[in-house]
Motif scaffolding. Structure first.
Motif, mmCIF file in Angstrom:
data_model
loop_
_atom_site.group_PDB
_atom_site.id
_atom_site.type_symbol
_atom_site.label_atom_id
_atom_site.label_comp_id
_atom_site.label_asym_id
_atom_site.label_seq_id
_atom_site.Cartn_x
_atom_site.Cartn_y
_atom_site.Cartn_z
ATOM 1 N N ALA A 48 5.658 66.986 56.162
ATOM 2 C CA ALA A 48 6.879 66.787 56.406
ATOM 3 C C ALA A 48 7.227 67.695 54.934
ATOM 4 O O ALA A 48 8.459 68.764 55.723
ATOM 5 N N ASP A 108 9.619 62.332 57.716
ATOM 6 C CA ASP A 108 9.945 62.990 58.628
ATOM 7 C C ASP A 108 11.738 62.015 58.577
ATOM 8 O O ASP A 108 12.754 63.176 58.053
ATOM 9 N N GLU A 121 6.210 71.342 56.191
ATOM 10 C CA GLU A 121 6.820 72.264 57.076
ATOM 11 C C GLU A 121 8.218 72.405 57.070
ATOM 12 O O GLU A 121 8.957 73.030 57.775
ATOM 13 N N ARG A 122 9.198 71.232 57.030
ATOM 14 C CA ARG A 122 10.303 71.439 56.663
ATOM 15 C C ARG A 122 10.960 71.711 55.377
ATOM 16 O O ARG A 122 12.072 72.251 55.970
#
Length: 256
Positions: A168, A243, A171-172
Motif C-alpha cells: 500500500a 490501506d 502504490e499510494r
C-alpha cells in the motif's frame, strides 16, 4: 491507542521477522561500544542455508558487522543472518529480548535449509501485540535506546520486500521498494521487516506522517497443503492493513 487488534495476543510463527530481535541485540553491542562496528565477520560453509540473500553470490568472505546487519535488514539475507547470529548467539538475543519486556516473542533458531522434527517449528514466533509494541518503541527510539534504535531503523528502512503491508505504501505513497531508506529523513518516515515461510507471512513496521505515528504487525499462519490458494488472499489482506494504516496517517484532524 489500538486501531485494531484481532487475536493480537496469540503466538504465531513469524519466520524471519525474528531477525528484528537479532538486529536489536547487535545494535546494542555497537552502541554500547562492546564491539566495533567495523569488526569483520567471516562466513563459513556451515552458515550457508540457501533461500533469500545476496552474500552467497558475492566473492567476499568477510564483511564488517554493520554491513552484515545491513544485508539482514535489506534482503533478509539467510547467510548474513547465520553469521550475525553466530557472533551474537541465541542466548545474547534472548537476553536483549527479555530486557525489552517481550515474553511471548523470540528468535529460536538459525536459518536452516531443511527444518526437521528435532528443530524448532519456526525460526521465530511472537504475538502481534508484542511485536507492534516493539515497532512503536523502535520508531520512537525507546526500544534499545536512541543510537541503537537509529541503527536498526536504518537497516530495516532498506527492506526490499514490500509485498505485504508495504504494498500500500508503494502504490499510494509512491515509496520506491528498492530505495526508500531515504524516507527516514523525509516527510514520511517508514520502515518494515517481513517474514516468509511455507504457511507464514508476517509484516512488522511503523510509519510517521504529518505528526502521526502508526505501528503495525500483521501475521498469517495457515496450512498450505490444505489450501494452495490462500497465500494470495493473505497478501491481499495484508495490503488492506496497509490501506488502513495510510488512511489513518493521512486523515485530517488532530495528530496523535
Amino acid at each position: 491507542m489500538p486501531l485494531s487488534s484481532p487475536h493480537a495476543h496469540v503466538p504465531l510463527r513469524t519466520g524471519s521477522v525474528g531477525t528484528l530481535l537479532l538486529l536489536l541485540a547487535a545494535a546494542r553491542r555497537v552502541a554500547d561500544g562492546a564491539v566495533d562496528r567495523g569488526m569483520l565477520l567471516r562466513r563459513t560453509p556451515e552458515d550457508v542455508a540457501g533461500g533469500s540473500g545476496i552474500w552467497r553470490t558475492l566473492a567476499v568472505e568477510a564483511l564488517p558487522l554493520v554491513d552484515v546487519a545491513a544485508l539482514v535488514g535489506a534482503v533478509r539475507d539467510n547467510l548474513a543472518t547465520n553469521v550475525l547470529l553466530r557472533h551474537v548467539g541465541l542466548s545474547g538475543v534472548a537476553d536483549s529480548t527479555a530486557s525489552m519486556g517481550l515474553m511471548r516473542t523470540g528468535l529460536h533458531d538459525r536459518v536452516r535449509a531443511a527444518r526437521g522434527a528435532a528443530h524448532p517449528e519456526s525460526a521465530s514466533s511472537g504475538t502481534a501485540l508484542e511485536l507492534c509494541w516493539l515497532a512503536e518503541r523502535l520508531m520512537r527510539g525507546s526500544a534499545m535506546g536512541g543510537s541503537a534504535d537509529r541503527l536498526v531503523r536504518g537497516w530495516l528502512s532498506a527492506n526490499v520486500d514490500q509485498s505485504m503491508v508495504g504494498a500500500a505504501f508503494v502504490e499510494r505513497f509512491g515509496v520506491d521498494p528498492l530505495a526508500h531508506h531515504a524516507s527516514l529523513g523525509g516527510e514520511l518516515a517508514y520502515w518494515n521487516t517481513t517474514g516468509t515461510e511455507p504457511g507464514v507471512r508476517a509484516d512488522v513496521g511503523a510509519a510517521t506522517w504529518a505528526g502521526r505515528t502508526v505501528a503495525w504487525t500483521a501475521i498469517a499462519n495457515w496450512a498450505p497443503e490444505l489450501d494452495d490458494k490462500l497465500g494470495a488472499e493473505v497478501l491481499s489482506g495484508m495490503r488492506s492493513v496497509g490501506d488502513s494504516v495510510i488512511d489513518f496517517l493521512t486523515r485530517t484532524g488532530p495528530s496523535e
